[in-house]
Design a protein around this motif. Structure first.
Motif, PDB file in Angstrom:
ATOM      1  N   ARG A   5      -4.260  25.245  50.953  1.00 30.91           N
ATOM      2  CA  ARG A   5      -3.935  26.286  49.973  1.00 30.91           C
ATOM      3  C   ARG A   5      -3.300  25.702  48.714  1.00 30.91           C
ATOM      4  NH1 ARG A   5       0.632  28.162  48.581  1.00 30.91           N
ATOM      5  NH2 ARG A   5       1.723  26.919  50.133  1.00 30.91           N
ATOM      6  N   LYS A  26      -4.090  25.722  44.468  1.00 30.51           N
ATOM      7  CA  LYS A  26      -3.101  26.183  43.499  1.00 30.51           C
ATOM      8  C   LYS A  26      -2.817  25.090  42.463  1.00 30.51           C
ATOM      9  CE  LYS A  26       1.207  28.523  42.989  1.00 30.51           C
ATOM     10  NZ  LYS A  26       2.090  29.528  43.558  1.00 30.51           N
ATOM     11  N   PHE A  69       3.680   9.209  48.517  1.00 31.05           N
ATOM     12  CA  PHE A  69       4.966   8.533  48.656  1.00 31.05           C
ATOM     13  C   PHE A  69       6.005   9.352  49.403  1.00 31.05           C
ATOM     14  CE2 PHE A  69       2.739   6.512  45.206  1.00 31.05           C
ATOM     15  CZ  PHE A  69       2.850   5.188  45.585  1.00 31.05           C
ATOM     16  N   GLN A  70       5.998  10.669  49.215  1.00 32.09           N
ATOM     17  CA  GLN A  70       6.980  11.463  49.961  1.00 32.09           C
ATOM     18  C   GLN A  70       6.516  11.702  51.393  1.00 32.09           C
ATOM     19  OE1 GLN A  70       7.964  14.080  46.639  1.00 32.09           O
ATOM     20  NE2 GLN A  70       9.367  15.095  48.032  1.00 32.09           N
ATOM     21  N   TYR A  71       5.203  11.973  51.557  1.00 30.34           N
ATOM     22  CA  TYR A  71       4.697  12.269  52.903  1.00 30.34           C
ATOM     23  C   TYR A  71       4.003  11.067  53.536  1.00 30.34           C
ATOM     24  CZ  TYR A  71       5.013  16.897  50.656  1.00 30.34           C
ATOM     25  OH  TYR A  71       5.422  17.988  49.942  1.00 30.34           O
ATOM     26  N   GLU A 123      -9.193  23.383  53.071  1.00 34.49           N
ATOM     27  CA  GLU A 123      -8.318  24.361  53.721  1.00 34.49           C
ATOM     28  C   GLU A 123      -6.869  24.273  53.227  1.00 34.49           C
ATOM     29  OE1 GLU A 123      -7.151  21.771  57.725  1.00 34.49           O
ATOM     30  OE2 GLU A 123      -8.540  23.448  57.895  1.00 34.49           O
ATOM     31  N   GLN A 137      11.686   6.805  50.151  1.00 36.61           N
ATOM     32  CA  GLN A 137      10.449   6.247  49.589  1.00 36.61           C
ATOM     33  C   GLN A 137      10.598   4.772  49.295  1.00 36.61           C
ATOM     34  OE1 GLN A 137       9.615   8.721  46.173  1.00 36.61           O
ATOM     35  NE2 GLN A 137       9.854  10.477  47.511  1.00 36.61           N
ATOM     36  N   PRO A 148       9.424  26.186  40.440  1.00 39.76           N
ATOM     37  CA  PRO A 148       9.691  26.953  41.658  1.00 39.76           C
ATOM     38  C   PRO A 148       8.417  27.520  42.262  1.00 39.76           C
ATOM     39  CG  PRO A 148      10.272  28.201  39.696  1.00 39.76           C
ATOM     40  CD  PRO A 148       9.864  26.846  39.228  1.00 39.76           C
ATOM     41  N   ALA A 149       8.402  27.585  43.585  1.00 40.78           N
ATOM     42  CA  ALA A 149       7.273  28.119  44.342  1.00 40.78           C
ATOM     43  C   ALA A 149       5.962  27.452  43.929  1.00 40.78           C
ATOM     44  CB  ALA A 149       7.193  29.642  44.187  1.00 40.78           C
ATOM     45  N   ASP A 150       5.972  26.123  43.766  1.00 43.33           N
ATOM     46  CA  ASP A 150       4.776  25.327  43.451  1.00 43.33           C
ATOM     47  C   ASP A 150       4.142  25.683  42.112  1.00 43.33           C
ATOM     48  OD1 ASP A 150       5.023  24.342  46.098  1.00 43.33           O
ATOM     49  OD2 ASP A 150       3.904  26.079  46.811  1.00 43.33           O
ATOM     50  N   TYR A 158      13.239  28.348  35.972  1.00 46.43           N
ATOM     51  CA  TYR A 158      13.612  28.892  37.281  1.00 46.43           C
ATOM     52  C   TYR A 158      12.696  30.039  37.692  1.00 46.43           C
ATOM     53  CZ  TYR A 158      17.919  26.252  36.889  1.00 46.43           C
ATOM     54  OH  TYR A 158      18.826  25.238  36.767  1.00 46.43           O
ATOM     55  N   SER A 185       9.207  15.580  55.946  1.00 50.02           N
ATOM     56  CA  SER A 185       9.310  15.725  54.496  1.00 50.02           C
ATOM     57  C   SER A 185       8.315  16.776  54.010  1.00 50.02           C
ATOM     58  CB  SER A 185       9.017  14.365  53.851  1.00 50.02           C
ATOM     59  OG  SER A 185       9.239  14.416  52.483  1.00 50.02           O
ATOM     60  N   SER A 243       8.946  31.462  38.412  1.00 51.26           N
ATOM     61  CA  SER A 243       7.633  30.902  38.740  1.00 51.26           C
ATOM     62  C   SER A 243       6.552  31.357  37.759  1.00 51.26           C
ATOM     63  CB  SER A 243       7.242  31.252  40.179  1.00 51.26           C
ATOM     64  OG  SER A 243       7.291  32.640  40.381  1.00 51.26           O
ATOM     65  N   ASP A 258      10.613  30.108  48.481  1.00 52.94           N
ATOM     66  CA  ASP A 258      10.567  30.374  47.034  1.00 52.94           C
ATOM     67  C   ASP A 258       9.560  31.469  46.710  1.00 52.94           C
ATOM     68  OD1 ASP A 258      12.436  28.457  46.592  1.00 52.94           O
ATOM     69  OD2 ASP A 258      11.025  26.907  45.918  1.00 52.94           O
ATOM     70  N   ARG A 259       8.370  31.374  47.322  1.00 53.96           N
ATOM     71  CA  ARG A 259       7.341  32.362  47.013  1.00 53.96           C
ATOM     72  C   ARG A 259       7.773  33.744  47.502  1.00 53.96           C
ATOM     73  NH1 ARG A 259       2.422  31.305  49.512  1.00 53.96           N
ATOM     74  NH2 ARG A 259       3.440  29.802  50.873  1.00 53.96           N
ATOM     75  N   TYR A 276       8.082  15.830  37.081  1.00 54.56           N
ATOM     76  CA  TYR A 276       9.041  15.125  37.923  1.00 54.56           C
ATOM     77  C   TYR A 276      10.468  15.351  37.428  1.00 54.56           C
ATOM     78  CZ  TYR A 276      11.169  11.359  40.596  1.00 54.56           C
ATOM     79  OH  TYR A 276      11.959  10.641  41.455  1.00 54.56           O
ATOM     80  N   TYR A 314       1.316  12.113  44.153  1.00 51.47           N
ATOM     81  CA  TYR A 314       2.550  11.347  44.378  1.00 51.47           C
ATOM     82  C   TYR A 314       3.290  11.860  45.616  1.00 51.47           C
ATOM     83  CZ  TYR A 314       7.592  10.720  43.854  1.00 51.47           C
ATOM     84  OH  TYR A 314       8.903  10.494  44.098  1.00 51.47           O
ATOM     85  N   GLN A 315       3.405  13.189  45.723  1.00 53.99           N
ATOM     86  CA  GLN A 315       4.093  13.758  46.887  1.00 53.99           C
ATOM     87  C   GLN A 315       3.429  13.317  48.188  1.00 53.99           C
ATOM     88  OE1 GLN A 315       4.054  18.052  46.045  1.00 53.99           O
ATOM     89  NE2 GLN A 315       6.270  17.986  46.235  1.00 53.99           N
ATOM     90  N   ASN A 316       2.107  13.462  48.243  1.00 48.74           N
ATOM     91  CA  ASN A 316       1.404  13.118  49.471  1.00 48.74           C
ATOM     92  C   ASN A 316       1.490  11.635  49.775  1.00 48.74           C
ATOM     93  OD1 ASN A 316      -0.203  15.326  50.973  1.00 48.74           O
ATOM     94  ND2 ASN A 316      -0.332  15.882  48.827  1.00 48.74           N
TER      95      ASN A 316
END
Lengths: 434, 300
Positions: free
Chosen positions: B68, B72, B260-262, B66, A86, B244-246, B155, A390, B157, A401-402, B237, B256-258
């Motif tokens: 998902r 969530k 800067f990470q993506y 669309e 990043q 875990p599992a979003d 840990y 990424s 979800s 995980d799910r 963060y 932020y993920q979309n």
């Protein structure tokens, strides 16, 4: 009259004094004077494993600076691989990339999509890079037969195991197949009533998608192609179902973190651990028991994906900087440094000549565990080198995980994730085609 | 005469605008311009690190439908807001009423309950990661000593988001308490005396005297709390990275993920605008429901 003249002179002097710092910042001004000046390079690197990598890299860089007049490398520790990427991309966005950086090899297509990488094929060919680098490692920085980085810290996951725990149960050797792994994990799990005392197996969280790709390869599937992921194939679904079986049997931790899983292993709260070879030295030295290292167990065949990454050089910088950057990247990957780096961390030395060094031979004799990952590397390939990798990684981790949390069935999770990620890849490729 | 008056008035107006101008400039540069830009970006394919942008029209917004994970994340954000705000304000109100006395040593208690507010959020996050640790964490030790089952907290979800809610209540209620305490000081004490003489119970005094009279402040605290709660990013963060599992992924983190990470600035902008609508809607809802019930002392 006299006084006026002296006043003017003073004013001019002041003005030129104020302007000087700005003039020297202008490109092209004072170039002749600068030719003899030191070339300053910024190098951004992550710490991707367990252990004191930061001190080791800073030490190497001070050595480089001390022995190279005219080049000064500034080491910038940038956090995790994600953080590093990043920071580099943000810097690219404002047109001031660092001279070099060290990302995960999966990011190759991402940086190529930004036209950020210097093609170093010709320099490498006129050097000994193609002869001396181990092919499988160099290939992780190759796209369409062009080389875009010097492999610096390749790794694969390996199976670490607590030899004392194995000995106490009379288990003589590490598991070699998935079935043996399951049996061994069940035997090693300790519960006191409802309370868990020791997991049989933990797969290092945060990078469990990397291990999962290894499982796919062990089951005969490379789960991606250049422009899509293939996680919905039966081989992949079988792998995830196997994980779910181990979790349901209560012998594998359903979730963990990267540093936390290494700490758990050293504290004895898990008996077997999938983690990077880059953590070898730390795990070996910090565990109060003897640490065994083995290949990741196989299904149809041995298999692993390579982690770690190459040192990449920025395309958008002056030739002087590129040349200095090449010198630095070349030095970081020379025979002695790679051998020392490998011994200090557990990462795999990238050069054949490093492995032949007497110090390295002696080290391998003393620490035979260090050779395991090297031998396993012959069954390994690059890790998830797709565009939008990424997002792909996060999507796969979420699906795993799910599934392990029991929210969704393995096949449904992987089919959804595959559709989702392939849609994103198509989107990114459409952009690259213009 | 009236001309002179008009001129004086105009000068006064000019002075007011001149004094407001500096902050308006800052607002324009750091708030309004970025909002406009994010609306513009949301209609384009924008890649972080690449100056070229391509027109997409509504595509980024159609993607939301669309996606998902977006739904969530929206649900997680709503859950966080709708639990954290009422619970932390209720806790703050009870603390404020309990601490609004002239007993000796109250200052120490007030400081103690305010203390979490002063801890930097990243440090607080790290602290709670330790408190929630499944193996050796003090919270699990406490549960065991009470004969309750141990939980995997961050840990698990199912428990990760509630765990962050609990920590946020701890972090925010001291701040709300302080504001409410100041409001309590303004409630005329003769009202309480009269109520006490008439034999009104403590619960009824709270419900029928205290709460109505501090309702403007409560309203303010609810609005501030809403703004705070959708800004939650640092805890996610530091503590869970959305997992875990979003289960702990919230809108700000997903943006932020979309972005800067993506590197997907276009989609991140569409998400940011969805967040803007979400927050405006929430504040609007609070304004038309609770805002109408606010009782201003001395209001005619």
């Amino acid at each position: 009259m006299k006084s006026t003249k002296s006043n003017l002179t003073r004013r001019r002097l002041l003005a030129s004094g104020l302007a000087a710092p700005f003039v020297s910042m202008m490109p092209g001004v004072l170039t002749p004077a600068r030719a003899n000046e030191t070339v300053k390079l910024q190098f951004m690197y992550p710490v991707g494993v367990s252990g004191d990598i930061n001190t080791i890299i800073s030490g190497m860089i001070s050595d480089f600076n001390a022995t190279h007049d005219g080049i000064e490398v500034e080491a910038i520790y940038a956090g995790s691989y994600d953080n590093t990427e990043q920071k580099v991309i943000t810097a690219l966005g404002v047109g001031e990339p660092p001279a070099l950086w060290l990302p995960i090899n999966s990011s190759l297509q991402t940086f190529l999509g930004l036209d950020a990488l210097e093609d170093i094929t010709e320099q490498a060919k006129s050097d000994d890079i193609y002869d001396d680098f181990i092919g499988g490692f160099l290939n992780t920085a190759v796209s369409d037969d062009r080389l875009y980085g010097l492999s610096y810290q390749p790794s694969t996951p390996v199976l670490y195991y607590n030899k004392d725990a194995f000995g106490a149960l009379g288990i003589a050797k590490a598991p070699e197949t998935w079935d043996e792994l399951f049996e061994t994990a069940k035997a090693l799990t300790i519960r006191d009533g409802d309370e868990l005392k020791r997991w049989g197996l933990t797969i290092g969280g945060g990078w469990h998608d990397w291990m999962f790709e290894g499982y796919c390869r062990q089951n005969g599937l490379v789960p991606w192609e250049k422009d899509k992921v293939l996680w919905d194939r039966p081989e992949a679904i079988e792998a995830l179902s196997f994980w779910k079986t181990m979790v349901d049997a209560g012998c594998m931790a359903p979730a963990s973190t990267w540093q936390g899983s290494a700490n758990d292993f050293m504290a004895g709260s898990t008996a077997m651990l999938y983690h990077s070879t880059g953590s070898l030295t730390n795990l070996r030295k910090s565990s109060p028991f003897e640490v065994g290292v083995a290949f990741m167990p196989k299904k149809k065949q041995w298999g692993a994906s390579q982690g770690g990454g190459p040192i990449m050089i920025a395309k958008k910088q002056s030739d002087a900087k590129k040349e200095a950057a090449w010198t630095f990247a070349r030095w970081m990957t020379n025979t002695e440094n790679q051998a020392a780096w490998s011994r200090a961390t557990g990462y795999l030395a990238v050069r054949k000549s490093s492995w032949e060094q007497p110090e390295m031979q002696q080290y391998l004799a003393e620490v035979p565990q260090a050779e395991v990952a090297m031998k396993q590397a012959q069954y390994s390939g690059a890790f998830l080198q797709v565009p939008a990798y990424s997002r792909a990684r996060d999507s796969l981790k979420s699906a795993i995980d799910r599934t392990l949390a029991g929210e969704i069935a393995p096949a449904a999770a992987l089919t959804d994730a595959t559709a989702e990620v392939n849609r994103e890849i198509t989107r990114v490729l459409r952009r690259q085609k213009g | 005469m009236s001309h002179a008056f008009a001129r004086a008035r105009r000068n006064e107006m000019l002075l007011a605008y001149a004094l407001l101008l500096p902050s308006l400039v800052f607002l324009a540069i750091f708030t309004y311009w970025p909002i406009l830009r994010s609306v513009w970006f949301s209609l384009h394919d924008v890649l972080l690190g690449d100056p070229d942008i391509y027109w997409l029209g509504a595509e980024n917004y159609l993607r939301l439908l669309e996606d998902r994970l977006f739904w969530k994340v929206l649900g997680n954000t709503a859950f966080y807001t709708l639990t954290t705000i009422p619970l932390s304000i209720a806790a703050a109100l009870l603390l404020a009423v309990a601490l609004d006395s002239k007993l000796r040593g109250m200052a120490i208690y007030r400081s103690a309950f305010f203390y979490p507010v002063m801890i930097p959020s990243v440090a607080a996050g790290m602290l709670w990661v330790f408190l929630y640790a499944p193996g050796y964490g003090p919270i699990n030790e406490a549960l065991t000593s009470l004969g309750l089952p141990r939980l995997d907290w961050l840990y698990d979800s199912k428990w990760a988001l509630p765990a962050i809610v609990i920590m946020s209540i701890w972090k925010y209620s001291g701040y709300f308490m302080l504001i409410l305490l100041a409001a309590l000081k303004l409630v005329p004490s003769d009202l309480y005396e009269a109520a006490r003489l008439d034999g009104v119970s403590a619960r009824h005094r709270l419900l029928h005297i205290t709460i109505p009279l501090i309702s403007p402040t409560l309203y303010f605290v609810i609005i501030i709390g809403t703004l705070h709660s959708y800004q939650i990013f640092d805890y996610v963060y530091v503590m869970t990275q959305g997992g875990p599992a979003d289960s702990t992924n919230v809108l700000t983190y997903y943006i932020y993920q979309n972005g800067f990470q993506y590197q997907d600035i276009g989609y991140a902008s569409a998400l940011a605008n969805a967040l803007l609508v979400f927050v405006l809607g929430l504040i609007g809802l609070v304004a038309v429901t609770l805002g109408r019930k606010v009782h201003y002392l001395g209001e005619r």
